[in-house]
Design an enzyme around this catalytic site. Sequence first.
Site, PDB file in Angstrom:
ATOM      1  N   ASP A  52       0.465   4.996   1.977  1.00 36.18           N
ATOM      2  CA  ASP A  52      -0.576   5.341   3.129  1.00 36.18           C
ATOM      3  C   ASP A  52      -1.704   6.430   2.825  1.00 36.18           C
ATOM      4  O   ASP A  52      -1.523   7.458   2.253  1.00 36.18           O
ATOM      5  CB  ASP A  52       0.679   6.230   4.262  1.00 36.18           C
ATOM      6  CG  ASP A  52       1.099   4.838   4.732  1.00 36.18           C
ATOM      7  OD1 ASP A  52       0.739   4.112   4.792  1.00 36.18           O
ATOM      8  OD2 ASP A  52       2.531   5.754   5.155  1.00 36.18           O
ATOM      9  N   HIS A 101       1.017  -1.384  -0.111  1.00 38.71           N
ATOM     10  CA  HIS A 101      -0.348  -0.245   0.569  1.00 38.71           C
ATOM     11  C   HIS A 101       0.761   1.110  -0.256  1.00 38.71           C
ATOM     12  O   HIS A 101       2.256   1.332   0.407  1.00 38.71           O
ATOM     13  CB  HIS A 101      -0.759  -0.151   1.538  1.00 38.71           C
ATOM     14  CG  HIS A 101      -0.347   0.812   2.209  1.00 38.71           C
ATOM     15  ND1 HIS A 101       0.512  -0.620   3.235  1.00 38.71           N
ATOM     16  CD2 HIS A 101      -0.218   1.381   3.074  1.00 38.71           C
ATOM     17  CE1 HIS A 101       1.202  -0.022   4.328  1.00 38.71           C
ATOM     18  NE2 HIS A 101       0.917   1.257   4.455  1.00 38.71           N
ATOM     19  N   ARG A 136       7.057   7.419  13.908  1.00 36.45           N
ATOM     20  CA  ARG A 136       6.484   7.215  12.769  1.00 36.45           C
ATOM     21  C   ARG A 136       6.589   9.068  12.532  1.00 36.45           C
ATOM     22  O   ARG A 136       5.178   8.858  13.701  1.00 36.45           O
ATOM     23  CB  ARG A 136       6.164   6.997  12.499  1.00 36.45           C
ATOM     24  CG  ARG A 136       4.925   7.451  10.765  1.00 36.45           C
ATOM     25  CD  ARG A 136       4.398   6.142  10.293  1.00 36.45           C
ATOM     26  NE  ARG A 136       3.128   7.237   9.704  1.00 36.45           N
ATOM     27  CZ  ARG A 136       2.596   6.659   8.680  1.00 36.45           C
ATOM     28  NH1 ARG A 136       2.613   4.779   8.048  1.00 36.45           N
ATOM     29  NH2 ARG A 136       1.906   7.141   7.657  1.00 36.45           N
ATOM     30  N   HIS A 194       4.513   0.002  -0.250  1.00 28.94           N
ATOM     31  CA  HIS A 194       5.786  -0.424   0.826  1.00 28.94           C
ATOM     32  C   HIS A 194       4.948  -1.331   1.455  1.00 28.94           C
ATOM     33  O   HIS A 194       3.497  -1.683   1.891  1.00 28.94           O
ATOM     34  CB  HIS A 194       5.883   0.333   2.358  1.00 28.94           C
ATOM     35  CG  HIS A 194       4.846   1.553   2.681  1.00 28.94           C
ATOM     36  ND1 HIS A 194       4.211   2.860   2.249  1.00 28.94           N
ATOM     37  CD2 HIS A 194       4.813   1.743   4.171  1.00 28.94           C
ATOM     38  CE1 HIS A 194       3.040   3.380   3.339  1.00 28.94           C
ATOM     39  NE2 HIS A 194       3.534   2.164   4.237  1.00 28.94           N
TER      40      HIS A 194
END
Length: 282
Positions: free
Chosen positions: A101, A99, A273, A258
């Site tokens: 994000d 996918h 993150r 990713h």
Amino acid sequence: MPILSKLTGFIGAEIECLSLSETISGSGAEFLKRSLAEHQVLVLRDQYLTSPQQKALTRVFGPAMQLRYVSPLEDDPEIIAVLKEASEIGGGVFGGEWHADFSFLENPPAGSILNAVEIPDVGGDTVWASQTVAYRCLPDALKSVVDGRNAVHVGKPYGVKHAPPAETRANASIRMTRGDPDADRETFHPAVITEPITGAKALFLNPIYTTRLDGMSEEESLPVLQEIYRHCTRPDFSCRHKWQAGDVVIWDNRTTLHYATNDYDGHRRLLYRTTFSGAAPR
Ligand SMILES: [Fe+2]
């Protein structure tokens, strides 16, 4: 002077001799932005960034972005703890499918930064696939379908219409906002976008969120999209990062897909993150 070495023939670069914990100069920022545009994934080892340092690095690339569908740290809305506890066994993992994000947003994240804190001895690698190379190598028959066409993105896991079964989403350390009717809205993005610094074209289709190609039904789109996904996630177009504590990885969320490998049940894994925004994909 920073030293850059490519990780594969197509995607990813490691940068050495650059400390991200010090104030990043104007020329350092330009080097990082150009390197990200060219290589799509940047790896810097042994950084051990604090939260303020990670947030300062994030702003080199763009304004910090808060994501309404994933709960951030209680004391810092800009940072998400990507955490899987040793006790979380037999379930999925955050990001455990190919996918990009949040592509269903009007302005999806331009990129993200992961700062590794606690990493299993083996496992938990992350894989990225270059969608610029995937577009360049796309067979002409498929290029003619996607060129000049929009694709429809829907926030399926966070909405109502396509909500995943409740038993598949309990007890994870990462808390997500589900059941939001807004996430069911169709958002249109070009199926092929241009990276603004290099001018490279990239496929912008998402195995999780793309429901169909504009002008085609879901049924008509499905076999075409499946053929494209088989192509655009080929190992030939990808790099795989084996994490160590202290690592910082920065990736372009527009020109890569990713995948978080889920092969470390019984071990704790924690990364922090941050996410940055940019101009809408064009
Ligand atoms: Fe992700």
